[in-house]
Motif scaffolding. Structure first.
Motif, PDB file in Angstrom:
ATOM      1  N   VAL A  49     -49.197   6.105 -30.851  1.00 47.99           N
ATOM      2  CA  VAL A  49     -50.365   6.775 -30.283  1.00 47.99           C
ATOM      3  C   VAL A  49     -51.596   6.285 -31.044  1.00 47.99           C
ATOM      4  O   VAL A  49     -51.580   6.234 -32.275  1.00 47.99           O
ATOM      5  N   LEU A  50     -52.635   5.948 -30.307  1.00 52.68           N
ATOM      6  CA  LEU A  50     -53.923   5.640 -30.915  1.00 52.68           C
ATOM      7  C   LEU A  50     -54.807   6.848 -30.676  1.00 52.68           C
ATOM      8  O   LEU A  50     -55.034   7.252 -29.531  1.00 52.68           O
ATOM      9  N   ALA A  51     -55.272   7.470 -31.772  1.00 46.63           N
ATOM     10  CA  ALA A  51     -56.059   8.709 -31.686  1.00 46.63           C
ATOM     11  C   ALA A  51     -57.443   8.483 -32.268  1.00 46.63           C
ATOM     12  O   ALA A  51     -57.625   7.684 -33.194  1.00 46.63           O
ATOM     13  N   TYR A  52     -58.397   9.226 -31.736  1.00 44.41           N
ATOM     14  CA  TYR A  52     -59.799   9.055 -32.104  1.00 44.41           C
ATOM     15  C   TYR A  52     -60.514  10.382 -31.940  1.00 44.41           C
ATOM     16  O   TYR A  52     -60.087  11.234 -31.169  1.00 44.41           O
ATOM     17  N   ASN A  53     -61.595  10.548 -32.688  1.00 47.20           N
ATOM     18  CA  ASN A  53     -62.460  11.710 -32.508  1.00 47.20           C
ATOM     19  C   ASN A  53     -61.792  13.015 -32.958  1.00 47.20           C
ATOM     20  O   ASN A  53     -61.920  14.052 -32.312  1.00 47.20           O
ATOM     21  N   ILE A  54     -61.099  12.940 -34.100  1.00 46.97           N
ATOM     22  CA  ILE A  54     -60.411  14.102 -34.648  1.00 46.97           C
ATOM     23  C   ILE A  54     -60.299  13.925 -36.163  1.00 46.97           C
ATOM     24  O   ILE A  54     -60.156  12.799 -36.645  1.00 46.97           O
ATOM     25  N   ALA A  55     -60.393  15.012 -36.886  1.00 46.04           N
ATOM     26  CA  ALA A  55     -60.212  14.964 -38.343  1.00 46.04           C
ATOM     27  C   ALA A  55     -58.733  14.815 -38.663  1.00 46.04           C
ATOM     28  O   ALA A  55     -57.870  15.274 -37.915  1.00 46.04           O
ATOM     29  N   ARG A  56     -58.441  14.178 -39.780  1.00 41.58           N
ATOM     30  CA  ARG A  56     -57.048  13.917 -40.142  1.00 41.58           C
ATOM     31  C   ARG A  56     -56.231  15.212 -40.224  1.00 41.58           C
ATOM     32  O   ARG A  56     -55.122  15.282 -39.709  1.00 41.58           O
ATOM     33  N   ALA A  57     -56.752  16.237 -40.878  1.00 36.63           N
ATOM     34  CA  ALA A  57     -56.009  17.500 -41.022  1.00 36.63           C
ATOM     35  C   ALA A  57     -55.692  18.103 -39.657  1.00 36.63           C
ATOM     36  O   ALA A  57     -54.581  18.605 -39.433  1.00 36.63           O
ATOM     37  N   GLU A  58     -56.634  18.038 -38.755  1.00 32.62           N
ATOM     38  CA  GLU A  58     -56.410  18.558 -37.405  1.00 32.62           C
ATOM     39  C   GLU A  58     -55.367  17.713 -36.669  1.00 32.62           C
ATOM     40  O   GLU A  58     -54.513  18.240 -35.953  1.00 32.62           O
ATOM     41  N   LEU A  59     -55.436  16.395 -36.849  1.00 38.87           N
ATOM     42  CA  LEU A  59     -54.456  15.505 -36.216  1.00 38.87           C
ATOM     43  C   LEU A  59     -53.060  15.768 -36.760  1.00 38.87           C
ATOM     44  O   LEU A  59     -52.084  15.815 -36.001  1.00 38.87           O
ATOM     45  N   GLU A  60     -52.957  15.947 -38.070  1.00 37.52           N
ATOM     46  CA  GLU A  60     -51.650  16.236 -38.664  1.00 37.52           C
ATOM     47  C   GLU A  60     -51.046  17.497 -38.052  1.00 37.52           C
ATOM     48  O   GLU A  60     -49.852  17.533 -37.740  1.00 37.52           O
ATOM     49  N   LYS A  61     -51.864  18.528 -37.867  1.00 38.18           N
ATOM     50  CA  LYS A  61     -51.388  19.764 -37.231  1.00 38.18           C
ATOM     51  C   LYS A  61     -50.957  19.482 -35.802  1.00 38.18           C
ATOM     52  O   LYS A  61     -49.905  19.945 -35.345  1.00 38.18           O
ATOM     53  N   HIS A  62     -51.759  18.706 -35.081  1.00 39.63           N
ATOM     54  CA  HIS A  62     -51.456  18.370 -33.687  1.00 39.63           C
ATOM     55  C   HIS A  62     -50.122  17.617 -33.587  1.00 39.63           C
ATOM     56  O   HIS A  62     -49.319  17.891 -32.694  1.00 39.63           O
ATOM     57  N   VAL A  63     -49.889  16.700 -34.507  1.00 35.23           N
ATOM     58  CA  VAL A  63     -48.648  15.915 -34.491  1.00 35.23           C
ATOM     59  C   VAL A  63     -47.439  16.815 -34.725  1.00 35.23           C
ATOM     60  O   VAL A  63     -46.391  16.628 -34.094  1.00 35.23           O
ATOM     61  N   THR A  64     -47.563  17.811 -35.598  1.00 34.99           N
ATOM     62  CA  THR A  64     -46.424  18.706 -35.836  1.00 34.99           C
ATOM     63  C   THR A  64     -46.076  19.523 -34.599  1.00 34.99           C
ATOM     64  O   THR A  64     -44.957  20.026 -34.483  1.00 34.99           O
ATOM     65  N   GLU A  65     -47.024  19.633 -33.658  1.00 31.74           N
ATOM     66  CA  GLU A  65     -46.785  20.383 -32.423  1.00 31.74           C
ATOM     67  C   GLU A  65     -46.063  19.550 -31.361  1.00 31.74           C
ATOM     68  O   GLU A  65     -45.637  20.088 -30.337  1.00 31.74           O
ATOM     69  N   ASP A  66     -45.908  18.246 -31.607  1.00 31.49           N
ATOM     70  CA  ASP A  66     -45.138  17.412 -30.677  1.00 31.49           C
ATOM     71  C   ASP A  66     -43.681  17.865 -30.737  1.00 31.49           C
ATOM     72  O   ASP A  66     -43.077  17.889 -31.809  1.00 31.49           O
ATOM     73  N   PRO A  67     -43.083  18.249 -29.602  1.00 32.41           N
ATOM     74  CA  PRO A  67     -41.691  18.688 -29.612  1.00 32.41           C
ATOM     75  C   PRO A  67     -40.728  17.651 -30.193  1.00 32.41           C
ATOM     76  O   PRO A  67     -39.736  18.016 -30.813  1.00 32.41           O
ATOM     77  N   PHE A  68     -41.029  16.369 -30.029  1.00 34.54           N
ATOM     78  CA  PHE A  68     -40.178  15.336 -30.629  1.00 34.54           C
ATOM     79  C   PHE A  68     -40.218  15.426 -32.154  1.00 34.54           C
ATOM     80  O   PHE A  68     -39.201  15.241 -32.816  1.00 34.54           O
ATOM     81  N   VAL A  69     -41.375  15.696 -32.707  1.00 32.33           N
ATOM     82  CA  VAL A  69     -41.506  15.836 -34.161  1.00 32.33           C
ATOM     83  C   VAL A  69     -40.866  17.148 -34.599  1.00 32.33           C
ATOM     84  O   VAL A  69     -40.084  17.183 -35.554  1.00 32.33           O
TER      85      VAL A  69
END
Length: 95
Positions: A49-69
């Motif tokens: 995934v290429l992600a943009y326009n988000i802070a790292r801490a927020e992205l890390e939280k978002h990634v943990t919400e991926d059901p695969f993760v």
């Protein structure tokens, strides 16, 4: 900008069970304007995934919400990229 590598784990066989929820997670990322690109890591090693326009801490939280993760179908690695030189079509990355 961030590159998220989602590499299959030993629980890869559970992917089908969580695929619909994983696809909904991807759709949400695009709807929120965070994801620029998603795709497969070949040969069949996972996804990126290429992600943009988000802070790292927020992205890390978002990634943990991926059901695969969340269900250990993949392991996630986040790499931050600071664009230096881009094609003019990607000028928005330097804003």
């Amino acid at each position: 900008m961030f590159l998220i590598m989602l590499r299959f784990s030993d629980n890869k066989s559970a992917a089908a069970e969580y695929m619909q929820a994983h696809n909904a997670w991807i759709a949400k990322g695009f709807e929120e304007g965070v994801f620029l690109l998603t795709g497969s890591i070949e040969p069949k090693q996972g996804g990126a995934v290429l992600a943009y326009n988000i802070a790292r801490a927020e992205l890390e939280k978002h990634v943990t919400e991926d059901p695969f993760v969340a269900h250990n179908v993949v392991t996630a690695e986040i790499t931050e990229i600071t664009p230096g030189r881009t094609d003019p079509r990607l000028d928005f990355l330097n804003e």
